[in-house]
Design a protein around this motif. Sequence first.
Motif, PDB file in Angstrom:
ATOM      1  N   ALA A   1       0.829  -1.207   0.000  1.00  0.00           N
ATOM      2  CA  ALA A   1       0.000   0.000   0.000  1.00  0.00           C
ATOM      3  C   ALA A   1       0.864   1.258   0.000  1.00  0.00           C
ATOM      4  CB  ALA A   1      -0.940  -0.005   1.206  1.00  0.00           C
ATOM      5  N   ASP A   2       1.986   1.214   0.720  1.00  0.00           N
ATOM      6  CA  ASP A   2       2.900   2.358   0.746  1.00  0.00           C
ATOM      7  C   ASP A   2       3.612   2.498  -0.593  1.00  0.00           C
ATOM      8  OD1 ASP A   2       3.896   4.500   2.445  1.00  0.00           O
ATOM      9  OD2 ASP A   2       5.839   3.498   2.377  1.00  0.00           O
ATOM     10  N   LEU A   3       3.927   1.377  -1.218  1.00  0.00           N
ATOM     11  CA  LEU A   3       4.530   1.392  -2.549  1.00  0.00           C
ATOM     12  C   LEU A   3       3.610   2.075  -3.545  1.00  0.00           C
ATOM     13  CD1 LEU A   3       6.760   0.376  -4.535  1.00  0.00           C
ATOM     14  CD2 LEU A   3       5.475  -1.743  -4.714  1.00  0.00           C
ATOM     15  N   VAL A   4       2.324   1.758  -3.480  1.00  0.00           N
ATOM     16  CA  VAL A   4       1.353   2.358  -4.401  1.00  0.00           C
ATOM     17  C   VAL A   4       1.185   3.849  -4.124  1.00  0.00           C
ATOM     18  CG1 VAL A   4      -1.083   2.339  -5.090  1.00  0.00           C
ATOM     19  CG2 VAL A   4       0.163   0.184  -4.851  1.00  0.00           C
ATOM     20  N   LYS A   5       1.211   4.241  -2.862  1.00  0.00           N
ATOM     21  CA  LYS A   5       1.161   5.673  -2.539  1.00  0.00           C
ATOM     22  C   LYS A   5       2.320   6.415  -3.208  1.00  0.00           C
ATOM     23  CE  LYS A   5      -1.052   5.443   2.036  1.00  0.00           C
ATOM     24  NZ  LYS A   5      -0.834   5.666   3.492  1.00  0.00           N
ATOM     25  N   GLY A   6       3.512   5.835  -3.112  1.00  0.00           N
ATOM     26  CA  GLY A   6       4.672   6.460  -3.744  1.00  0.00           C
ATOM     27  C   GLY A   6       4.535   6.529  -5.241  1.00  0.00           C
ATOM     28  N   MET A   7       3.979   5.474  -5.846  1.00  0.00           N
ATOM     29  CA  MET A   7       3.767   5.445  -7.293  1.00  0.00           C
ATOM     30  C   MET A   7       2.851   6.588  -7.734  1.00  0.00           C
ATOM     31  SD  MET A   7       1.723   2.480  -9.371  1.00  0.00           S
ATOM     32  CE  MET A   7       2.784   1.184  -8.748  1.00  0.00           C
ATOM     33  N   PHE A   8       1.739   6.766  -7.024  1.00  0.00           N
ATOM     34  CA  PHE A   8       0.821   7.839  -7.406  1.00  0.00           C
ATOM     35  C   PHE A   8       1.386   9.209  -7.059  1.00  0.00           C
ATOM     36  CE2 PHE A   8      -2.166   4.384  -7.893  1.00  0.00           C
ATOM     37  CZ  PHE A   8      -2.942   4.801  -8.975  1.00  0.00           C
ATOM     38  N   HIS A   9       2.240   9.285  -6.072  1.00  0.00           N
ATOM     39  CA  HIS A   9       2.936  10.549  -5.792  1.00  0.00           C
ATOM     40  C   HIS A   9       3.760  10.978  -7.011  1.00  0.00           C
ATOM     41  CE1 HIS A   9       5.385  13.552  -3.648  1.00  0.00           C
ATOM     42  NE2 HIS A   9       6.406  13.015  -4.291  1.00  0.00           N
ATOM     43  N   LEU A  10       4.506  10.051  -7.584  1.00  0.00           N
ATOM     44  CA  LEU A  10       5.307  10.379  -8.771  1.00  0.00           C
ATOM     45  C   LEU A  10       4.422  10.856  -9.914  1.00  0.00           C
ATOM     46  CD1 LEU A  10       7.821   7.372  -8.749  1.00  0.00           C
ATOM     47  CD2 LEU A  10       8.305   9.736  -8.097  1.00  0.00           C
TER      48      LEU A  10
ATOM     49  N   THR B   1      14.272   6.274 -12.707  1.00  0.00           N
ATOM     50  CA  THR B   1      14.252   5.176 -11.747  1.00  0.00           C
ATOM     51  C   THR B   1      14.266   5.716 -10.325  1.00  0.00           C
ATOM     52  OG1 THR B   1      15.440   3.736 -13.294  1.00  0.00           O
ATOM     53  CG2 THR B   1      15.448   3.085 -10.974  1.00  0.00           C
ATOM     54  N   TYR B   2      13.403   5.149  -9.475  1.00  0.00           N
ATOM     55  CA  TYR B   2      13.319   5.557  -8.075  1.00  0.00           C
ATOM     56  C   TYR B   2      13.315   4.316  -7.185  1.00  0.00           C
ATOM     57  CZ  TYR B   2      11.940  10.193  -9.752  1.00  0.00           C
ATOM     58  OH  TYR B   2      11.907  11.418 -10.375  1.00  0.00           O
ATOM     59  N   ASN B   3      14.169   4.309  -6.169  1.00  0.00           N
ATOM     60  CA  ASN B   3      14.080   3.276  -5.139  1.00  0.00           C
ATOM     61  C   ASN B   3      12.910   3.594  -4.223  1.00  0.00           C
ATOM     62  OD1 ASN B   3      16.403   2.007  -6.061  1.00  0.00           O
ATOM     63  ND2 ASN B   3      17.750   3.053  -4.617  1.00  0.00           N
ATOM     64  N   LEU B   4      12.148   2.570  -3.854  1.00  0.00           N
ATOM     65  CA  LEU B   4      11.027   2.788  -2.943  1.00  0.00           C
ATOM     66  C   LEU B   4      10.780   1.528  -2.122  1.00  0.00           C
ATOM     67  CD1 LEU B   4       8.740   4.328  -1.733  1.00  0.00           C
ATOM     68  CD2 LEU B   4       7.387   3.949  -3.798  1.00  0.00           C
ATOM     69  N   THR B   5      11.172   1.572  -0.855  1.00  0.00           N
ATOM     70  CA  THR B   5      10.895   0.508   0.101  1.00  0.00           C
ATOM     71  C   THR B   5      10.407   1.173   1.382  1.00  0.00           C
ATOM     72  OG1 THR B   5      13.079   0.545   1.167  1.00  0.00           O
ATOM     73  CG2 THR B   5      12.850  -0.818  -0.807  1.00  0.00           C
ATOM     74  N   GLY B   6      10.147   0.372   2.397  1.00  0.00           N
ATOM     75  CA  GLY B   6       9.895   0.955   3.690  1.00  0.00           C
ATOM     76  C   GLY B   6      11.138   1.647   4.213  1.00  0.00           C
ATOM     77  N   ALA B   7      10.932   2.640   5.069  1.00  0.00           N
ATOM     78  CA  ALA B   7      12.056   3.328   5.711  1.00  0.00           C
ATOM     79  C   ALA B   7      12.375   2.626   7.032  1.00  0.00           C
ATOM     80  CB  ALA B   7      11.698   4.788   5.942  1.00  0.00           C
TER      81      ALA B   7
ATOM     82  N   PRO C   1       8.770   7.632   2.582  1.00  0.00           N
ATOM     83  CA  PRO C   1       8.334   6.258   2.819  1.00  0.00           C
ATOM     84  C   PRO C   1       8.085   6.019   4.305  1.00  0.00           C
ATOM     85  CG  PRO C   1      10.254   6.320   1.362  1.00  0.00           C
ATOM     86  CD  PRO C   1      10.094   7.691   1.935  1.00  0.00           C
ATOM     87  N   ALA C   2       7.074   5.222   4.589  1.00  0.00           N
ATOM     88  CA  ALA C   2       6.731   4.933   5.984  1.00  0.00           C
ATOM     89  C   ALA C   2       7.713   3.929   6.585  1.00  0.00           C
ATOM     90  CB  ALA C   2       5.315   4.388   6.058  1.00  0.00           C
ATOM     91  N   ASP C   3       7.897   3.993   7.887  1.00  0.00           N
ATOM     92  CA  ASP C   3       8.768   3.059   8.595  1.00  0.00           C
ATOM     93  C   ASP C   3       8.162   1.658   8.518  1.00  0.00           C
ATOM     94  OD1 ASP C   3       9.670   1.482  11.058  1.00  0.00           O
ATOM     95  OD2 ASP C   3      11.013   3.215  11.125  1.00  0.00           O
ATOM     96  N   TRP C   4       8.946   0.694   8.056  1.00  0.00           N
ATOM     97  CA  TRP C   4       8.392  -0.640   7.835  1.00  0.00           C
ATOM     98  C   TRP C   4       7.951  -1.313   9.133  1.00  0.00           C
ATOM     99  CZ3 TRP C   4      10.520  -4.914  10.146  1.00  0.00           C
ATOM    100  CH2 TRP C   4      11.845  -4.867  10.554  1.00  0.00           C
ATOM    101  N   GLU C   5       8.600  -0.988  10.260  1.00  0.00           N
ATOM    102  CA  GLU C   5       8.217  -1.620  11.522  1.00  0.00           C
ATOM    103  C   GLU C   5       6.856  -1.122  11.999  1.00  0.00           C
ATOM    104  OE1 GLU C   5      11.561  -2.836  14.242  1.00  0.00           O
ATOM    105  OE2 GLU C   5      12.530  -1.131  13.234  1.00  0.00           O
TER     106      GLU C   5
END
Length: 482
Positions: free
Chosen positions: A380-389, A398-404, A463-467
Motif C-alpha cells: 500500500a505504501d509502494l502504491v502511494k509512492g507510485m501515485f505521488h510520482l 528510476t526511483y528506489n522505494l521501500t519501507g524506511a 516512505p513509511a517506517d516498515w516496523e
Amino acid sequence: MAFDFEKDLKVTKTNIPGLLVFDLPVHGDNRGWFKENWQRAKMTALGLPDFGPVQNNISYNATKGVTRGIHAEPWDKYISIAAGEIFGAWVDLRPGESFGQVYTTRLDPSRAIYVPRGVGNSFQALQDGTVYTYLVNAHWSLEQKKTYTFVNLADPDLHIEWPIPLEQSERSEADLHHPMLKDAKPMDPKRTLVTGCNGQLGHAVRDYVEQHGLDGFEFVDSDTFNIADPSVYENYDWDLYGTIINAAAFTAVDKAETPEGRKTAWRTNVEGVVNLSRVATRHGITLIHISSDYVFDGTAEQHREDEGFAPLGVYGQTKAAADAIISTVPRHYIIRSSWIVGDGKNFVTRMLGLAEQAAETHKQTAQAPSDQTGRLTFVADLVKGMFHLLDHNCEYGTYNLTGAGRVASWYDIAAKIFEMEGVDTKYIDANSVDTYATQTGGSRRPHHCALDLAKIRETGFEPADWEKLLDQYVAKRKQNQD
C-alpha cells in the motif's frame, strides 16, 4: 500583409494551464513569405511539450465570419494560420480548479498556439479564405470522437467578445445546440491500464483507485491480457491511454532457475516488457514498472538507483534486462523495491502461522536467513509512492522505494513477529541464503538488499517506517480474524 515580419520566436503563457501562444518569425519579400511553422528543437527549448504529432489537419474557411467550436478533443494540438486571420477562444474543460477559464486572442501567420488535451477550442475567421492548420498527437477514430466534450459559443457566462456578432456568423447546426458551461461535461482523463491486476500489487492499485474515487482505470490479468502475446495489443486504441502500470511479473526466484521456469521468466519479464515499451513509446504513454533489488549482487550495503547491474540469478537477470528496455521509453517510471508484503501469502503471514504452531507444540517451527538484510515494503505504501510520482509530475526515471527505518535480516524480522505474538524466538533457526541455494539448487541471492531512499525523498515523498507498518499489518489481520 497585416502581420509583423521578422519577430523573434518567443512563447507566452496564458491564464489556462498549458495553453501557450507562440510568436513566429516570418521572413518576407516581394515574392511572399516563409516561416518555420513548427520547429521541434527550438520550441521545446521554450517550453512546448514534445507532444509527438501524428496527424496534420487543415480547415479552409471560405468567408469572413465562419465560426467553429467550442470543442475539447482527446489530444494535444498545435494550431497555426497559413492564410488570413482568426479570433480564437479557448475554454478549459478539464476537471479541476481551472475548469471554465477562458482565453482569447487573434492569430495570423505570425502567431501560433499550443492547446493541451481537454481545452475547448474555437475560432472565428476574420478574412475570406482563411486557412487554419493544426497538428495533433493522436489519430482520429470513432472511439476518440466519443470522448469529445463541448460548450456553447454563445454562453454569456464565458464573456467572449466575438468580433463578428454570432447572429451574423456562419455556424453549424451542431454548434448551435451545445450545452452551456454549467451543463458541460468535463473531459474524461486518459485511461490507465493496470496489468497483472490479480497479484498483490494489482490489488493494492485497485484499492487505492477505489479509495480515492479515480476514474478511467482498467484492470487486466494474464487470462485476458498476456503482456508477452503481441496479438493482444491489437485490440486496443492506445491513443486513448495515458498510463500503463505494469504489475505483471514472474517472481518465482528459484523456479526461474529450472529449464521451464527460465523460459517463462524471460517471456513474461522481458518479452512482455518489450511489447509494453513499444506501445508506450509509439503512443506517448507513461509506463510504470516495478523493479527489484535482485538486479544487484548485494555487495554494496545500500544500493543507489545508478548502481550498475550485477544479477546473481535468472530472475535478477530478467529484471535487469527489463529495466534496460524500459529506460528507453521517453515517459517511464521504474520503481525499484524489495521484500514486498501485500494481501495473500507472504513472509509475514508465514511467520505468523509458524509462531502459532510453535506456541502450541513448543517445537522449532521456523527458519529465516540471518545473512540477507534489507527492509520490508508494504504494498500500500509502494502504491502511494507510485501515485505521488504521477500526481506531482516528477521527473521520469528510476526511483528506489521501500519501507524506511532500520536495515534488518529476515531472521530479525521473524524474531520481531514472534515477539509480537508472545512466542519465544528460540523456535526460529537462523539459516543462510547461501546454504539454502546450495542445498536446493535454487537461485543465489544478494546479501545486502537495502535501497538508498534519498531520491524518492527529494520528490517530497517520505516512505513509511516498515516496523510501524508491520505493527499495523499484524493488528489488522487479527481484527479480520476476530
